[in-house]
Every structure is written in C-alpha cells, then in structure tokens.
Design a protein around this motif. Structure first.
Motif, PDB file in Angstrom:
ATOM      1  N   ARG A  10     -10.131  -4.765   7.948  1.00 31.01           N
ATOM      2  CA  ARG A  10     -10.571  -3.482   7.375  1.00 31.01           C
ATOM      3  C   ARG A  10     -10.826  -3.634   5.886  1.00 31.01           C
ATOM      4  NH1 ARG A  10      -4.884  -1.242   9.315  1.00 31.01           N
ATOM      5  NH2 ARG A  10      -3.484  -2.220   7.838  1.00 31.01           N
ATOM      6  N   PRO A  12      -6.052  -9.420  -0.870  1.00 35.15           N
ATOM      7  CA  PRO A  12      -5.417  -8.103  -0.753  1.00 35.15           C
ATOM      8  C   PRO A  12      -3.906  -8.179  -0.537  1.00 35.15           C
ATOM      9  CG  PRO A  12      -6.519  -8.675   1.302  1.00 35.15           C
ATOM     10  CD  PRO A  12      -6.860  -9.756   0.314  1.00 35.15           C
ATOM     11  N   GLY A  13      -3.423  -9.359  -0.161  1.00 38.73           N
ATOM     12  CA  GLY A  13      -2.018  -9.482   0.223  1.00 38.73           C
ATOM     13  C   GLY A  13      -1.805  -8.877   1.602  1.00 38.73           C
ATOM     14  N   THR A  70       0.830  -1.201   0.000  1.00 35.58           N
ATOM     15  CA  THR A  70       0.000   0.000   0.000  1.00 35.58           C
ATOM     16  C   THR A  70       0.869   1.257   0.000  1.00 35.58           C
ATOM     17  OG1 THR A  70      -1.685  -1.224   1.193  1.00 35.58           O
ATOM     18  CG2 THR A  70      -1.899   1.163   1.190  1.00 35.58           C
ATOM     19  N   HIS A 107     -10.272   0.719   5.028  1.00 32.56           N
ATOM     20  CA  HIS A 107      -9.143   0.762   4.097  1.00 32.56           C
ATOM     21  C   HIS A 107      -9.757   1.148   2.744  1.00 32.56           C
ATOM     22  CE1 HIS A 107      -5.417  -0.059   2.205  1.00 32.56           C
ATOM     23  NE2 HIS A 107      -5.202  -1.297   2.579  1.00 32.56           N
ATOM     24  N   GLN A 125      -5.477 -12.134  10.778  1.00 33.64           N
ATOM     25  CA  GLN A 125      -4.790 -10.930  11.258  1.00 33.64           C
ATOM     26  C   GLN A 125      -4.251 -11.196  12.668  1.00 33.64           C
ATOM     27  OE1 GLN A 125      -5.230  -7.386   9.727  1.00 33.64           O
ATOM     28  NE2 GLN A 125      -5.468  -8.582   7.864  1.00 33.64           N
ATOM     29  N   ARG A 179      -6.252 -13.083   4.980  1.00 30.61           N
ATOM     30  CA  ARG A 179      -5.332 -13.760   5.894  1.00 30.61           C
ATOM     31  C   ARG A 179      -5.824 -13.573   7.333  1.00 30.61           C
ATOM     32  NH1 ARG A 179      -1.463 -10.591   8.876  1.00 30.61           N
ATOM     33  NH2 ARG A 179      -2.002  -8.456   8.337  1.00 30.61           N
TER      34      ARG A 179
HETATM   35  C1  NCD Z   1      -4.226  -5.403   3.980  1.00 33.23           C
HETATM   36  C2  NCD Z   1      -4.050  -4.409   5.093  1.00 33.23           C
HETATM   37  O1  NCD Z   1      -2.948  -4.011   5.396  1.00 33.23           O
HETATM   38  O2  NCD Z   1      -5.067  -4.034   5.631  1.00 33.23           O
HETATM   39  N1  NCD Z   1      -3.219  -5.420   3.045  1.00 33.23           N
HETATM   40  C3  NCD Z   1      -3.050  -4.429   2.169  1.00 33.23           C
HETATM   41  O3  NCD Z   1      -3.451  -3.312   2.346  1.00 33.23           O
HETATM   42  N2  NCD Z   1      -2.440  -4.758   1.016  1.00 33.23           N
HETATM   43  C4  NCD Z   1      -4.606  -6.718   4.444  1.00 33.23           C
HETATM   44  C5  NCD Z   1      -3.715  -7.456   5.399  1.00 33.23           C
HETATM   45  O4  NCD Z   1      -2.831  -6.898   6.011  1.00 33.23           O
HETATM   46  O5  NCD Z   1      -3.983  -8.641   5.552  1.00 33.23           O
END
Ligand code: NCD
Length: 320
Positions: A178, A273-274, A66, A145, A235, A233
C-alpha cells in the motif's frame, strides 16, 4: 452513489486514498506539514487546532510507527486521543467494526484513524458514520496508506529539491504494498519526472496497475541515475508460503548495498517506510548511512498527519 472523500462544501472530509486528489490540495498539505517541522533538538510544534475533538485510533493490524505518529499528531494539536488495538473475525469485519465505531461515536469520538488488512472496510465505515464524523486511513490492505504517501512525497520534495525531472525508484514487494500505491498516486499527481518499479517478477504489481511507471528487470537498471530510491520489505503476511522468495537469494539480487547505491546519482536519497529488514532488502551501512532519510521520514510523518488532521478539522468547524 459513488463514494466521495469531500463534504457538501467541497472540503476534504475523509482521507482513504490519495488517488484522484488534486495536486494543489496535496501541495497545500505538504506546505502545512513544513510549518510543523522544527530543528532537531527543539520542542515539537503544538497548537490547539483540534481542541475539543476526539481522535480514535483503531488498528486491527499491528503497528508501532504509524499508530504512535497519529497519536502524537493528534495530541500536539490538542485533541483527546484514544487507541484501540482490536482483533475482529474477518467474516463479519464490516459490521463488527461498525459496532465499535458506533459505540465510540456515541462517546463523542469524531475522527477515526483506521488500519485494517481488508479492502473496503474503511469506505464501508465512512458510508455509515454521522455527518460530522471523519475517517482517515492508516493503511488499507495492500491498497492505500495515504499519509505515508504524503510523507514520502514530502521527503522527496525536501531532499531532492522538488518533483519535476526527478527519478524515483521503488524496489521490492510492490505487489503487496500500500506504501508503493500511495507513493505512486502522490508522486504522479505532483509531477514526478520518472517513477521506476523494480523487483522480482512475482512481486511486481499486475500489469494493469501503475501504468505511468516504468518497470525495470534488474536493480542496476532501476538505480541508474536515480534521485531517490525507496526500499520495501517483503509483505510476508500478504502472501502464500509458496510465493515467498528465499532471503539469501533476495538479498543477492535485490538488496541495497553501498556498491549498488553507487549506481544512482551521487546524492541519491534512500527511503524506507519501516519496519526494515536489515540484511534483506537493505544493508545496515546504507540504512544508517549519510544518504538515508529514513529517520527523517518518521519525523515528516508526524508533521504530515498534523496537517491532515488540522485540514479535516477545519473543514468541519468551518461549516458546523
Ligand atoms: C508500512 C505499512 O504498514 O503499510 N509501514 C508503515 O506504515 N510504517 C509498510 C510495511 O508494513 O512494510
């Protein structure tokens, strides 16, 4: 006074959440993001829409994707961009964050992109900055997010052919996500046919939330006939040790394998989302397979962030 993301002229000034934003605005942002997409292998879109503007990326939680995405989005629009990864003691988070913001504001930073694990810090900061300064959330606790929600909506619009009549299933740790909350706000506003939530009972959101979504108790039920499936995933950083599911059990019950994906529509697309945990919530063969749009999501992320940055900058420049 109730916090508003809009300025006195009705233009979007801050973006902290997608909740309550009208569908035409979301559609406008998605349409604009499409303008910034280029065929693979060609040079990325560029403009000078943000020339003279300084973007400050302030991240107090780790992030690669991000942060890089916002940085590239700002640079490709001609902004000056600075990145700060800071550790703040949570007891005085709001005030300490504000001190940092004031310092940067005095250096001419006018657009802050903030990621923070604590709820409410973004709104607190937005309530204290000068009138010409905007705050964009790059992630707020488990709550929101917004640019991720937009990029997920763009992926679904492009790969499922719209929202009406489509079924999207979100699987995994929804309680702490989020990403799921922003996807919910975007997709329900944009008129998704059905949104399903699927995951172990202790990781589903509290009963009062996601009231327009259907909760499924098995992955099989969640996937049947789905047009898109979004894997999340666990958290771990947002839960106590005792709440954490055992990895092998989790994969056995909730992991997306090729066989399970076969229960969804033939052309069902897979989102994530990774960062991914391969072999936990998703198998590598699925993550890297033909139905995966996971890398495309990353591309859409830059385009969506360009659209949002440009929109917010235009609102400021239009009215001084
Ligand atoms: C997410 C986040 O940070 O909220 N990832 C992201 O923005 N690419 C999802 C996550 O951390 O699992």
């Amino acid at each position: 006074m109730h916090f508003t993301q809009f300025n006195a002229h009705g233009h979007l000034r801050h973006l902290l959440t997608l909740e309550g934003l009208p569908a035409p605005l979301l559609t406008q942002l998605l349409d604009r993001a499409e303008d910034f997409l280029r065929p693979g292998g060609s040079l990325p879109a560029r403009s000078t829409a943000l020339a003279g503007i300084t973007v400050g990326n302030l991240f107090t939680e780790p992030s690669t994707r991000t942060r890089a995405s916002f940085e590239l989005a700002g640079k490709r629009l001609g902004a000056d961009v600075i990145n700060l990864e800071i550790q703040l003691s949570s007891r005085v988070k709001g005030e300490t964050m504000l001190d940092t913001i004031y310092t940067l504001q005095a250096m001419g930073v006018d657009l802050f992109v903030i990621r923070d694990a604590e709820a409410g810090v973004h709104e607190y900061v937005a309530g204290h900055v000068e009138d010409h300064v905007s705050i964009l959330s790059a992630g707020e606790a488990h709550l929101s997010h917004p640019t991720q929600g937009l990029l997920d909506a763009l992926a679904i619009r492009r790969h499922c052919g719209g929202f009406a009549g489509k079924t999207v299933t979100i699987v995994g740790d929804l309680r702490h996500s989020r990403v799921a909350r922003s996807a919910y706000h975007a997709l329900t506003t944009l008129g998704i046919g059905e949104l399903r939530l699927c995951g172990p009972a202790q990781l589903l959101p509290p009963a009062g939330e996601f009231h327009r979504a259907r909760r499924c108790t098995t992955l099989e039920e969640g996937l049947a006939g789905a047009d898109a499936v979004m894997m999340l995933r666990i958290q771990r950083e947002r839960m106590a040790e005792a709440e954490m599911p055992e990895v092998a059990d989790y994969h056995a019950q909730w992991g997306l394998t090729p066989a399970r994906l076969g229960l969804a529509k033939r052309d069902c697309v897979v989102l994530h989302p990774g960062p991914m945990n391969r072999g936990v919530e998703i198998d590598s063969t699925v993550a890297d397979g033909p139905q995966s749009v996971i890398q495309r999501q990353v591309t859409y992320g830059v385009a969506v962030r360009m659209a949002v940055l440009e929109h917010i900058a235009n609102g400021r420049l239009a009215h001084g």
